[in-house]
Design a protein around this motif. Structure first.
Motif, PDB file in Angstrom:
ATOM      1  N   ILE A 152      19.653   1.118  18.731  1.00 52.92           N
ATOM      2  CA  ILE A 152      20.152   2.375  19.280  1.00 52.92           C
ATOM      3  C   ILE A 152      21.348   2.829  18.460  1.00 52.92           C
ATOM      4  O   ILE A 152      22.457   2.321  18.617  1.00 52.92           O
ATOM      5  N   GLN A 153      21.106   3.745  17.542  1.00 52.74           N
ATOM      6  CA  GLN A 153      22.149   4.271  16.658  1.00 52.74           C
ATOM      7  C   GLN A 153      22.916   3.126  15.983  1.00 52.74           C
ATOM      8  O   GLN A 153      24.144   3.105  15.945  1.00 52.74           O
ATOM      9  N   GLY A 154      22.169   2.140  15.482  1.00 53.53           N
ATOM     10  CA  GLY A 154      22.773   1.031  14.771  1.00 53.53           C
ATOM     11  C   GLY A 154      23.231  -0.116  15.653  1.00 53.53           C
ATOM     12  O   GLY A 154      23.640  -1.159  15.154  1.00 53.53           O
ATOM     13  N   MET A 155      23.146   0.063  16.971  1.00 52.85           N
ATOM     14  CA  MET A 155      23.549  -0.991  17.903  1.00 52.85           C
ATOM     15  C   MET A 155      22.309  -1.699  18.435  1.00 52.85           C
ATOM     16  O   MET A 155      21.346  -1.065  18.849  1.00 52.85           O
ATOM     17  N   LYS A 156      22.314  -3.028  18.408  1.00 53.53           N
ATOM     18  CA  LYS A 156      21.175  -3.809  18.853  1.00 53.53           C
ATOM     19  C   LYS A 156      21.260  -4.076  20.348  1.00 53.53           C
ATOM     20  O   LYS A 156      22.289  -4.525  20.854  1.00 53.53           O
ATOM     21  N   LEU A 157      20.152  -3.797  21.062  1.00 52.97           N
ATOM     22  CA  LEU A 157      20.079  -4.076  22.489  1.00 52.97           C
ATOM     23  C   LEU A 157      18.865  -4.965  22.740  1.00 52.97           C
ATOM     24  O   LEU A 157      17.722  -4.512  22.717  1.00 52.97           O
ATOM     25  N   PRO A 158      19.082  -6.262  22.980  1.00 47.71           N
ATOM     26  CA  PRO A 158      17.941  -7.151  23.224  1.00 47.71           C
ATOM     27  C   PRO A 158      17.314  -6.921  24.593  1.00 47.71           C
ATOM     28  O   PRO A 158      18.021  -6.660  25.580  1.00 47.71           O
ATOM     29  N   LEU A 159      15.997  -7.010  24.655  1.00 48.82           N
ATOM     30  CA  LEU A 159      15.244  -6.924  25.905  1.00 48.82           C
ATOM     31  C   LEU A 159      14.330  -8.138  26.000  1.00 48.82           C
ATOM     32  O   LEU A 159      13.792  -8.604  24.990  1.00 48.82           O
ATOM     33  N   VAL A 160      14.155  -8.630  27.217  1.00 45.35           N
ATOM     34  CA  VAL A 160      13.311  -9.808  27.444  1.00 45.35           C
ATOM     35  C   VAL A 160      12.266  -9.461  28.496  1.00 45.35           C
ATOM     36  O   VAL A 160      12.601  -9.040  29.606  1.00 45.35           O
ATOM     37  N   PHE A 161      10.995  -9.623  28.140  1.00 44.09           N
ATOM     38  CA  PHE A 161       9.886  -9.392  29.062  1.00 44.09           C
ATOM     39  C   PHE A 161       9.359 -10.749  29.531  1.00 44.09           C
ATOM     40  O   PHE A 161       9.022 -11.604  28.709  1.00 44.09           O
ATOM     41  N   ASN A 162       9.277 -10.917  30.849  1.00 46.02           N
ATOM     42  CA  ASN A 162       8.763 -12.158  31.434  1.00 46.02           C
ATOM     43  C   ASN A 162       7.381 -11.870  32.007  1.00 46.02           C
ATOM     44  O   ASN A 162       7.255 -11.325  33.110  1.00 46.02           O
ATOM     45  N   PHE A 163       6.331 -12.218  31.250  1.00 48.29           N
ATOM     46  CA  PHE A 163       4.957 -11.935  31.656  1.00 48.29           C
ATOM     47  C   PHE A 163       4.374 -13.111  32.428  1.00 48.29           C
ATOM     48  O   PHE A 163       4.545 -14.270  32.035  1.00 48.29           O
ATOM     49  N   ASP A 164       3.696 -12.813  33.523  1.00 51.77           N
ATOM     50  CA  ASP A 164       2.906 -13.833  34.212  1.00 51.77           C
ATOM     51  C   ASP A 164       1.602 -13.210  34.676  1.00 51.77           C
ATOM     52  O   ASP A 164       1.336 -12.025  34.408  1.00 51.77           O
ATOM     53  N   ALA A 165       0.793 -13.983  35.371  1.00 49.80           N
ATOM     54  CA  ALA A 165      -0.528 -13.498  35.774  1.00 49.80           C
ATOM     55  C   ALA A 165      -0.435 -12.320  36.728  1.00 49.80           C
ATOM     56  O   ALA A 165      -1.340 -11.480  36.788  1.00 49.80           O
ATOM     57  N   ASP A 166       0.656 -12.244  37.480  1.00 42.92           N
ATOM     58  CA  ASP A 166       0.777 -11.195  38.504  1.00 42.92           C
ATOM     59  C   ASP A 166       1.450  -9.918  38.005  1.00 42.92           C
ATOM     60  O   ASP A 166       1.365  -8.877  38.642  1.00 42.92           O
ATOM     61  N   GLY A 167       2.159 -10.000  36.902  1.00 45.68           N
ATOM     62  CA  GLY A 167       2.869  -8.809  36.425  1.00 45.68           C
ATOM     63  C   GLY A 167       3.935  -9.141  35.402  1.00 45.68           C
ATOM     64  O   GLY A 167       3.708  -9.961  34.511  1.00 45.68           O
ATOM     65  N   CYS A 168       5.116  -8.526  35.603  1.00 51.01           N
ATOM     66  CA  CYS A 168       6.157  -8.650  34.582  1.00 51.01           C
ATOM     67  C   CYS A 168       7.506  -8.308  35.190  1.00 51.01           C
ATOM     68  O   CYS A 168       7.613  -7.509  36.126  1.00 51.01           O
ATOM     69  N   THR A 169       8.552  -8.940  34.670  1.00 49.41           N
ATOM     70  CA  THR A 169       9.925  -8.520  34.956  1.00 49.41           C
ATOM     71  C   THR A 169      10.639  -8.328  33.630  1.00 49.41           C
ATOM     72  O   THR A 169      10.252  -8.902  32.608  1.00 49.41           O
ATOM     73  N   LEU A 170      11.702  -7.522  33.660  1.00 50.20           N
ATOM     74  CA  LEU A 170      12.451  -7.199  32.455  1.00 50.20           C
ATOM     75  C   LEU A 170      13.900  -7.655  32.609  1.00 50.20           C
ATOM     76  O   LEU A 170      14.517  -7.456  33.653  1.00 50.20           O
TER      77      LEU A 170
END
Length: 427
Positions: A30-48
């Motif tokens: 984002i305009q040179g700034m790093k923003l890490p995101l983590v996706f937690n996938f399982d059989a039922d869906g996902c959380t962020l």
């Protein structure tokens, strides 16, 4: 044959994505700034998770298209992600608020390193202690240098805003553990404690105010006075403000303010809003319009006359931001912090004071607060120091943005630690 091969490829792509359950992570630029995101996938869906923002477990909806494309919708924040498996990564696009950014996900969570976090064995003693203030019992750690006695200088460490543990743990950083360790190795004792109601979900923390937290800290000072002759306070952010309050009441023998707020809470919150909007590239005319509205909202909150009709005329483009600000102002804590202003108390302080701020602090304005402290401490031997390239947590940084906190390995700048130790040993 071509259709069969295409169908097989689509099936393989879908099966590959479906099989990749677990943790996947990537970084937005984002305009040179790093923003890490983590996706937690399982059989039922996902959380962020957004580690840099200290946010975990945002519920998301996961699906796959017939072509094998992964689709993730995050309703709570109005965001979405679409990607396809390419070799061992998911390559795609993250979309939010009309902005689209490329985002490549790789297996596993981003790793963090905190080299300054103290690890035993230690060349000093520690004691688990408790003290009380009214209905609340406080649990803490007393770090004691070798051959300590009642003449050993001791400090109470007071955390910043929000409910925090004794180490002031934030994004895997433990700044108070780092400070306590450095002090003990230099012959200075310290007590750090968990905030009131810590780990008790029944405690509505935002119903309390800075005044309540000051009383808690005063109880900690009284506890230390039962064992030591010379008791000081080191406070960070809101804790720095509380340290100055206690000094004005004659309860502390010396004080260290680490990015403490000396100007009013209203001024500080307005400045934080301005800095945040400027970093987002909001046009100047729109920014000034927003600041005018928020100033009016803050004034009415202080007067106790805040209501939703006050923002009916606000342009649609900034309505969500103003509404969010109003929601935050509904708590007793926020209504009280707007009125906090220690400038009128500073002339009452007689004990020595050290005030440190990082020049890149984007939460407590360095120059305005240090100038207020320097000007107000007319009856106190004091020192104010603005430290180059340090943020609100006293980390070396690039911009000072909150997003950088988690990504920086350093917990507390060595030169800031040395400033504190040198000053304390010279008392």
């Amino acid at each position: 044959m071509k259709r069969i091969i295409t169908a097989l490829l689509m099936m393989a792509s879908t099966m590959g994505l479906s099989a990749q359950e677990g943790i996947w992570s990537g970084e937005l630029d984002i305009q040179g700034m790093k923003l890490p995101l983590v996706f937690n996938f399982d059989a039922d869906g996902c959380t962020l998770d957004s580690p840099s923002q200290g946010v975990k477990g945002i519920k998301a909806e996961k699906s796959y298209t017939p072509e094998g494309k992964l689709k993730v919708v995050i309703p709570m924040i109005g965001a979405a992600y679409e990607g396809v498996m390419v070799m061992n990564v998911i390559s795609g696009t993250y979309m939010q608020n009309g902005i689209s950014l490329p985002l490549t996900l790789k297996p596993g969570a981003p790793k963090v390193n905190r080299p300054q976090t103290p690890v035993g064995p230690f060349p000093y003693k520690t004691e688990e202690v408790t003290f009380r203030n009214g209905d609340y019992t406080f649990h803490g750690t007393l770090s004691l240098p070798e051959s300590y006695g009642e003449q050993t200088p001791v400090v109470l460490l007071v955390t910043g805003s929000g409910q925090q543990d004794r180490d002031e743990t934030l994004l895997d950083h433990k700044p108070f553990a780092v400070i306590a360790d450095a002090l003990a190795r230099q012959g200075i004792a310290s007590l750090r404690y968990d905030d009131r109601g810590f780990n008790d979900p029944s405690v509505a923390f935002f119903n309390f105010t800075t005044h309540n937290f000051k009383q808690d800290a005063a109880a900690g000072v009284d506890f230390l006075h039962s064992r030591f002759k010379k008791v000081g306070v080191i406070g960070h952010s809101e804790g720095g403000t509380i340290a100055l309050m206690l000094a004005a009441e004659g309860k502390a023998d010396f004080v260290v303010s680490l990015a403490g707020m000396a100007v009013s809470g209203k001024e500080t919150l307005l400045w934080q809003n301005r800095v945040s909007l400027e970093s987002m590239g909001i046009p100047q005319s729109e920014l000034e319009q927003y600041m005018e509205v928020v100033t009016r909202v803050f004034d009415k909150a202080v007067e106790g006359r805040l209501n939703t009709a006050d923002i009916a005329f606000v342009p649609e483009s900034i309505q969500p931001v103003v509404q969010q600000a109003m929601q935050q102002l509904s708590s007793p804590y926020m209504q009280h912090i707007l009125t906090v202003d220690v400038r009128s108390l500073l002339s009452s302080i007689k004990c020595p004071v050290l005030a440190l701020n990082g020049k890149k602090d984007q939460q407590v304005q360095c120059q305005a607060n240090l100038e207020a402290i320097d000007k107000g401490l007319v009856n106190s031997k004091h020192q104010v120091v603005a430290l180059e390239n340090l943020n609100h947590l006293f980390q070396h940084c690039q911009t000072g943005s909150i997003i950088e906190y988690q990504q920086i390995e350093e917990t507390f700048a060595p030169e800031a630690l040395q400033q504190i130790i040198t000053w304390l040993k010279a008392l």
